[in-house]
Design a protein around this motif. Sequence first.
Motif, PDB file in Angstrom:
ATOM      1  N   MET A 118       0.831  -1.190   0.000  1.00 25.21           N
ATOM      2  CA  MET A 118       0.000   0.000   0.000  1.00 25.21           C
ATOM      3  C   MET A 118       0.874   1.252   0.000  1.00 25.21           C
ATOM      4  O   MET A 118       0.623   2.215  -0.729  1.00 25.21           O
ATOM      5  CB  MET A 118      -0.902  -0.025   1.242  1.00 25.21           C
ATOM      6  CG  MET A 118      -1.980   1.030   1.255  1.00 25.21           C
ATOM      7  SD  MET A 118      -2.965   0.914   2.761  1.00 25.21           S
ATOM      8  CE  MET A 118      -4.061  -0.412   2.368  1.00 25.21           C
ATOM      9  N   ILE A 119       1.915   1.214   0.808  1.00 23.65           N
ATOM     10  CA  ILE A 119       2.792   2.374   0.912  1.00 23.65           C
ATOM     11  C   ILE A 119       3.605   2.562  -0.364  1.00 23.65           C
ATOM     12  O   ILE A 119       3.814   3.679  -0.826  1.00 23.65           O
ATOM     13  CB  ILE A 119       3.664   2.257   2.172  1.00 23.65           C
ATOM     14  CG1 ILE A 119       2.787   2.640   3.367  1.00 23.65           C
ATOM     15  CG2 ILE A 119       4.899   3.130   2.094  1.00 23.65           C
ATOM     16  CD1 ILE A 119       3.237   2.147   4.672  1.00 23.65           C
ATOM     17  N   LYS A 120       3.985   1.458  -0.945  1.00 21.41           N
ATOM     18  CA  LYS A 120       4.701   1.547  -2.212  1.00 21.41           C
ATOM     19  C   LYS A 120       3.814   2.211  -3.277  1.00 21.41           C
ATOM     20  O   LYS A 120       4.279   3.053  -4.039  1.00 21.41           O
ATOM     21  CB  LYS A 120       5.110   0.141  -2.658  1.00 21.41           C
ATOM     22  CG  LYS A 120       6.317   0.133  -3.547  1.00 21.41           C
ATOM     23  CD  LYS A 120       6.777  -1.276  -3.787  1.00 21.41           C
ATOM     24  CE  LYS A 120       7.598  -1.309  -5.059  1.00 21.41           C
ATOM     25  NZ  LYS A 120       7.940  -2.671  -5.451  1.00 21.41           N
ATOM     26  N   ASN A 121       2.544   1.837  -3.287  1.00 24.33           N
ATOM     27  CA  ASN A 121       1.602   2.465  -4.220  1.00 24.33           C
ATOM     28  C   ASN A 121       1.558   3.971  -4.019  1.00 24.33           C
ATOM     29  O   ASN A 121       1.573   4.741  -4.978  1.00 24.33           O
ATOM     30  CB  ASN A 121       0.187   1.911  -4.000  1.00 24.33           C
ATOM     31  CG  ASN A 121       0.027   0.503  -4.560  1.00 24.33           C
ATOM     32  OD1 ASN A 121       0.815   0.059  -5.381  1.00 24.33           O
ATOM     33  ND2 ASN A 121      -0.991  -0.197  -4.096  1.00 24.33           N
ATOM     34  N   LEU A 129       9.323   7.443  -4.829  1.00 23.07           N
ATOM     35  CA  LEU A 129       9.979   6.150  -4.587  1.00 23.07           C
ATOM     36  C   LEU A 129      11.505   6.262  -4.540  1.00 23.07           C
ATOM     37  O   LEU A 129      12.171   5.482  -3.866  1.00 23.07           O
ATOM     38  CB  LEU A 129       9.574   5.132  -5.661  1.00 23.07           C
ATOM     39  CG  LEU A 129       8.524   4.108  -5.246  1.00 23.07           C
ATOM     40  CD1 LEU A 129       8.194   3.174  -6.394  1.00 23.07           C
ATOM     41  CD2 LEU A 129       8.987   3.298  -4.031  1.00 23.07           C
ATOM     42  N   SER A 130      12.041   7.266  -5.259  1.00 28.73           N
ATOM     43  CA  SER A 130      13.498   7.395  -5.228  1.00 28.73           C
ATOM     44  C   SER A 130      13.955   8.172  -3.991  1.00 28.73           C
ATOM     45  O   SER A 130      15.123   8.155  -3.628  1.00 28.73           O
ATOM     46  CB  SER A 130      13.987   8.072  -6.505  1.00 28.73           C
ATOM     47  OG  SER A 130      13.238   9.244  -6.742  1.00 28.73           O
ATOM     48  N   THR A 131      13.018   8.865  -3.336  1.00 33.31           N
ATOM     49  CA  THR A 131      13.359   9.627  -2.132  1.00 33.31           C
ATOM     50  C   THR A 131      13.295   8.754  -0.875  1.00 33.31           C
ATOM     51  O   THR A 131      14.186   8.783  -0.030  1.00 33.31           O
ATOM     52  CB  THR A 131      12.393  10.818  -1.949  1.00 33.31           C
ATOM     53  OG1 THR A 131      12.156  11.404  -3.219  1.00 33.31           O
ATOM     54  CG2 THR A 131      12.962  11.842  -0.980  1.00 33.31           C
ATOM     55  N   PHE A 132      12.204   7.997  -0.735  1.00 30.44           N
ATOM     56  CA  PHE A 132      12.042   7.125   0.436  1.00 30.44           C
ATOM     57  C   PHE A 132      11.773   5.693   0.003  1.00 30.44           C
ATOM     58  O   PHE A 132      11.010   5.459  -0.921  1.00 30.44           O
ATOM     59  CB  PHE A 132      10.846   7.575   1.291  1.00 30.44           C
ATOM     60  CG  PHE A 132      10.911   9.000   1.732  1.00 30.44           C
ATOM     61  CD1 PHE A 132      11.835   9.400   2.682  1.00 30.44           C
ATOM     62  CD2 PHE A 132      10.046   9.940   1.202  1.00 30.44           C
ATOM     63  CE1 PHE A 132      11.894  10.720   3.093  1.00 30.44           C
ATOM     64  CE2 PHE A 132      10.099  11.262   1.611  1.00 30.44           C
ATOM     65  CZ  PHE A 132      11.023  11.661   2.558  1.00 30.44           C
ATOM     66  N   LYS A 133      12.365   4.788   0.726  1.00 27.16           N
ATOM     67  CA  LYS A 133      12.001   3.396   0.520  1.00 27.16           C
ATOM     68  C   LYS A 133      10.814   3.099   1.430  1.00 27.16           C
ATOM     69  O   LYS A 133      10.728   3.650   2.535  1.00 27.16           O
ATOM     70  CB  LYS A 133      13.176   2.488   0.878  1.00 27.16           C
ATOM     71  CG  LYS A 133      14.176   2.363  -0.254  1.00 27.16           C
ATOM     72  CD  LYS A 133      15.383   1.573   0.161  1.00 27.16           C
ATOM     73  CE  LYS A 133      16.348   2.455   0.921  1.00 27.16           C
ATOM     74  NZ  LYS A 133      17.509   1.799   1.466  1.00 27.16           N
ATOM     75  N   ILE A 168       2.768  11.816   3.267  1.00 29.29           N
ATOM     76  CA  ILE A 168       2.574  10.395   2.965  1.00 29.29           C
ATOM     77  C   ILE A 168       1.710   9.750   4.052  1.00 29.29           C
ATOM     78  O   ILE A 168       0.820   8.953   3.769  1.00 29.29           O
ATOM     79  CB  ILE A 168       3.936   9.665   2.853  1.00 29.29           C
ATOM     80  CG1 ILE A 168       4.824  10.340   1.806  1.00 29.29           C
ATOM     81  CG2 ILE A 168       3.732   8.205   2.483  1.00 29.29           C
ATOM     82  CD1 ILE A 168       6.288   9.935   1.906  1.00 29.29           C
ATOM     83  N   ALA A 169       1.965  10.136   5.300  1.00 27.57           N
ATOM     84  CA  ALA A 169       1.188   9.580   6.407  1.00 27.57           C
ATOM     85  C   ALA A 169      -0.299   9.892   6.242  1.00 27.57           C
ATOM     86  O   ALA A 169      -1.158   9.043   6.503  1.00 27.57           O
ATOM     87  CB  ALA A 169       1.710  10.127   7.742  1.00 27.57           C
ATOM     88  N   LYS A 170      -0.590  11.108   5.784  1.00 22.51           N
ATOM     89  CA  LYS A 170      -2.001  11.480   5.558  1.00 22.51           C
ATOM     90  C   LYS A 170      -2.617  10.593   4.488  1.00 22.51           C
ATOM     91  O   LYS A 170      -3.718  10.067   4.662  1.00 22.51           O
ATOM     92  CB  LYS A 170      -2.099  12.945   5.113  1.00 22.51           C
ATOM     93  CG  LYS A 170      -2.011  13.917   6.272  1.00 22.51           C
ATOM     94  CD  LYS A 170      -2.262  15.347   5.823  1.00 22.51           C
ATOM     95  CE  LYS A 170      -1.756  16.285   6.906  1.00 22.51           C
ATOM     96  NZ  LYS A 170      -0.756  17.247   6.471  1.00 22.51           N
ATOM     97  N   ASP A 171      -1.907  10.464   3.382  1.00 23.45           N
ATOM     98  CA  ASP A 171      -2.403   9.627   2.288  1.00 23.45           C
ATOM     99  C   ASP A 171      -2.606   8.187   2.734  1.00 23.45           C
ATOM    100  O   ASP A 171      -3.574   7.542   2.364  1.00 23.45           O
ATOM    101  CB  ASP A 171      -1.407   9.631   1.112  1.00 23.45           C
ATOM    102  CG  ASP A 171      -1.626  10.826   0.223  1.00 23.45           C
ATOM    103  OD1 ASP A 171      -2.353  11.739   0.660  1.00 23.45           O
ATOM    104  OD2 ASP A 171      -1.082  10.834  -0.893  1.00 23.45           O
ATOM    105  N   TYR A 172      -1.666   7.722   3.506  1.00 21.25           N
ATOM    106  CA  TYR A 172      -1.740   6.334   3.975  1.00 21.25           C
ATOM    107  C   TYR A 172      -3.003   6.138   4.814  1.00 21.25           C
ATOM    108  O   TYR A 172      -3.725   5.156   4.658  1.00 21.25           O
ATOM    109  CB  TYR A 172      -0.472   6.008   4.776  1.00 21.25           C
ATOM    110  CG  TYR A 172      -0.468   4.642   5.429  1.00 21.25           C
ATOM    111  CD1 TYR A 172      -0.740   3.490   4.682  1.00 21.25           C
ATOM    112  CD2 TYR A 172      -0.198   4.505   6.786  1.00 21.25           C
ATOM    113  CE1 TYR A 172      -0.732   2.250   5.286  1.00 21.25           C
ATOM    114  CE2 TYR A 172      -0.184   3.256   7.391  1.00 21.25           C
ATOM    115  CZ  TYR A 172      -0.464   2.134   6.641  1.00 21.25           C
ATOM    116  OH  TYR A 172      -0.473   0.901   7.227  1.00 21.25           O
TER     117      TYR A 172
END
Length: 642
Positions: A118-121, A129-133, A168-172
Motif C-alpha cells: 500500500m505504501i509503495k503504491n 519512490l526514489s526519495t524514500f524506501k 505520505i502519512a495522511k495519504d496512507y
Amino acid sequence: MTPLDSMNPAQREAITLSPDVSNIKDILIVAGAGSGKTRVVVNRIAYLMSEHRVHPGHIVGLTFTRKAAKEMSARLTSMVNAGRHVKLCTFHTLAADLIRGASSEHIEIIDDTDQKRMIKNILKEKDLLSTFKPKDFIEWLSSQRNQCIDPEVALESDSEDITLLRDIAKDYRTTKRNLGRHGVSDFDDLLEKAYFMLRDNEGIRKRIQARWRYLFVDEYQDTNTLQFRFLELLRGPRTQRCMVGDEDQLIYAWRGADIGYIMRSYFASLKSEETHCVMLNTNYRCSGSILSLANAIIAENEQRTGKELDAHKPKGAPVQVCEFYSPSEEGDFVADWIEDHAGRNIDYGEMAILVRQNRLARDVERAMIKSGTPYVMHNGVAMFDSLEVKLLMNLLLLAHMPSESFYLQGVLSSIKVGVGVGDAGFLKYAKEKPPEQDWLSFAQSHKTLSKKSNFIDLLHFVDQAGEHLASGALEIAAQFLVREMDLMRFFKEEERENRSETVNVCLQVMNDYEHEASLRNVKPNIIDFQEQRLLNDALVDKMERGAVNIMTVHKSKGLEFKAGVILGMEDGVFPSGNPDEFFAQDFEEDRRLAYVAITRFMENLLVTRSRNRVGFNTMGGFSSLLDHHLAKLEEKGYVALE
DNA sequence: GCTGAGCTGATTTTT
DNA sequence: TCAGCTCAGC
C-alpha cells in the motif's frame, strides 16, 4: 499449584504479596535471566484464584508475543483448571477485543506485506519512490505512533523530508480508510484505536477499569510509550498491577521499547510503599562460568537496577573463546565442536548456534552440511508470509470483495495472467473501473480486458470461490481455487512440492478455524480468519528434536539450550556498527544483547571470532564487549582462550 | 507484458 | 554474497 516451599524466598514473596490494592498498587518483579519468571507469574495467578478467591474473569495478563501468551496459558491451565478463564493474550489481541466490544464489527487487519504494498503504491503515485524506501517510511511512521506523536501534525522544526513524510502519512491513513468494507487497520492502528477509545470515552474506560482487578504485564522492559499509556488507562483505582521484566534483557530499543518505564517503576519502589519491587536474583539455568561472563559484561551498563545474578549451579566447564582466520575455518571448528558435544550425550536439539545477523550463519551452514550435522535454520518465512499463502489469501479477499482493486493487485503481483501490475496495465484499468463495480463484470465489458482470456478465467474462478465464501465454506473456497485454478502451475517446477505442502497446511488451518469459529457462534469468513491468524493463532515454531538450532540472538530470547555457540563475536558484527565510529556509539543495547545470548546456555558455551569476514568492517578486532574481561575471567578459570 | 542482465546497498523482528 | 530492483530487448 507448585508447593510454595519449593520456591526460594524471593519467589515466594512475589507469589504471595498482598492482593489488596490499598496496600500495594504496583508490583514490579525484576526477573533476571533464568530466574523462574514464568513460574512465579503463573503461580501468583493461581495463588490469587485459590487462596484469595479471585474470579479468573478479573485477571488479565498481557504479553508481547502470541507464543508467550499461549505458553503462559498452557502452564496455568495445567496447574488450575479454571486458569482457562484467565485472559492471557497479546497487547494487540486485547486492543482488538476492546475495539470489537465497542463496535461489534469485524476488524479488517492488513499484514506487513499488504501494508508495504500500500505504501509503495502511495510513494509511486507521489513520485517519491526514489526519495524514500517503503521500509524507511514504515519505520518512521511506526516510531512516531509508538511514541504517541501524531505523525501528521507539522512542527516548526520540520525539515523538507519530514514535511513529505507527513504528507505520505495522511495519504496512507486515507487509503486505509477507503479500503475494505469499513476501512482497514494495520497493527499499530489496533493499539492506537484502543488507546484513543479508552482515553476519550469515560464510560467505556470506567467499565473496563472495573472489570480488570489484576493486571499482569510480561516483558515489561519492552514497553513503548503507546503501550505504557494504554496500560495506564487499563488500570482503575481498584486494579493491582504486576509488571514483570528485566532491564538487562531489553533488546528492542530500536523498535521503540523505552527502558525508562521499567527504571521509573524501580525508582518509584525505592521511594514509595505503593510500588513493591521483588528481585529474582538466583539463576537456575547457567553454569557458574557462563553466568560470570554474562555478569561481567552487563555490569558495565549504566541504565540498570544494579542487580547481580547468583549462580545456583556449580562453576562447570569454562567458556571456550576461539579466534580464527576465516569464517570457513570458524564454521568447520563449530561443526566439529557440535559433533563432539553430540558425542557426549547432548542431543542436537538441545544445542544452538546464535548469530547477530542471519547472514553470518552461511559459512557454518556449509560446514554443517559437509559434516552431516543435522540443523534447523530459524530464519524462515512464517507460513502466512510465504508467496503461495499470500496469493491464496489475496484471492480469497478478492472473492470476498470482488470490486476491490488492492487485493487483485496483490494477486497479479505474484502470478502472470497477461495483465501486468504496471502503470500501462493494471493501474490504468483500476482507474477506469467505477469503484463499486466488480472486476469480473468490468473486465467482461472492457474492450481490451475482455480479450485477455487468462485474466477473465482468473476472475471467473474468484467469482465462484466467492459463492462458497458467502455460504461460510472457507476451506472449500480455498480448495476450489487451489484445485480448479491449478494454483501450483504458477510456481516453478522445483518449488512446487514445498509450496504445495505449505498450502495444504494452510487449508488444514482453515478447517480448524471453521470449527473454532462455530464454537464462537461466528459464521466463518475470511476477514475473521485473517484476524484470528494474525492475532491469536500462535504458530509454534518447529523446534525439531534431533537438529541443532541456528538462529539470531533476538530470536533466542526466552529459550534455553544445554550447549552451543555464539558465533562472530567481533567488532563490526557484535557489537554492530562501524568500528571507526565506535567513539560515538552507545553500547548499552549491544551489551544487553550479549547478555541475553550468553544466558541462553546451561552447560557448555563456545564463543568465536573470525579475523576476515567479507562484507563487514572487522578492523576493530575481538568484540570490545568482552575483550577486556577475558584475562581476568581466564585467571579465575571461567574462560579458556584457545 | 515478460525475461534476464546488471546495479545497488545492506542489523536485529513482533503484532 | 545475494536479494531485490531497474531497464533494455524481445
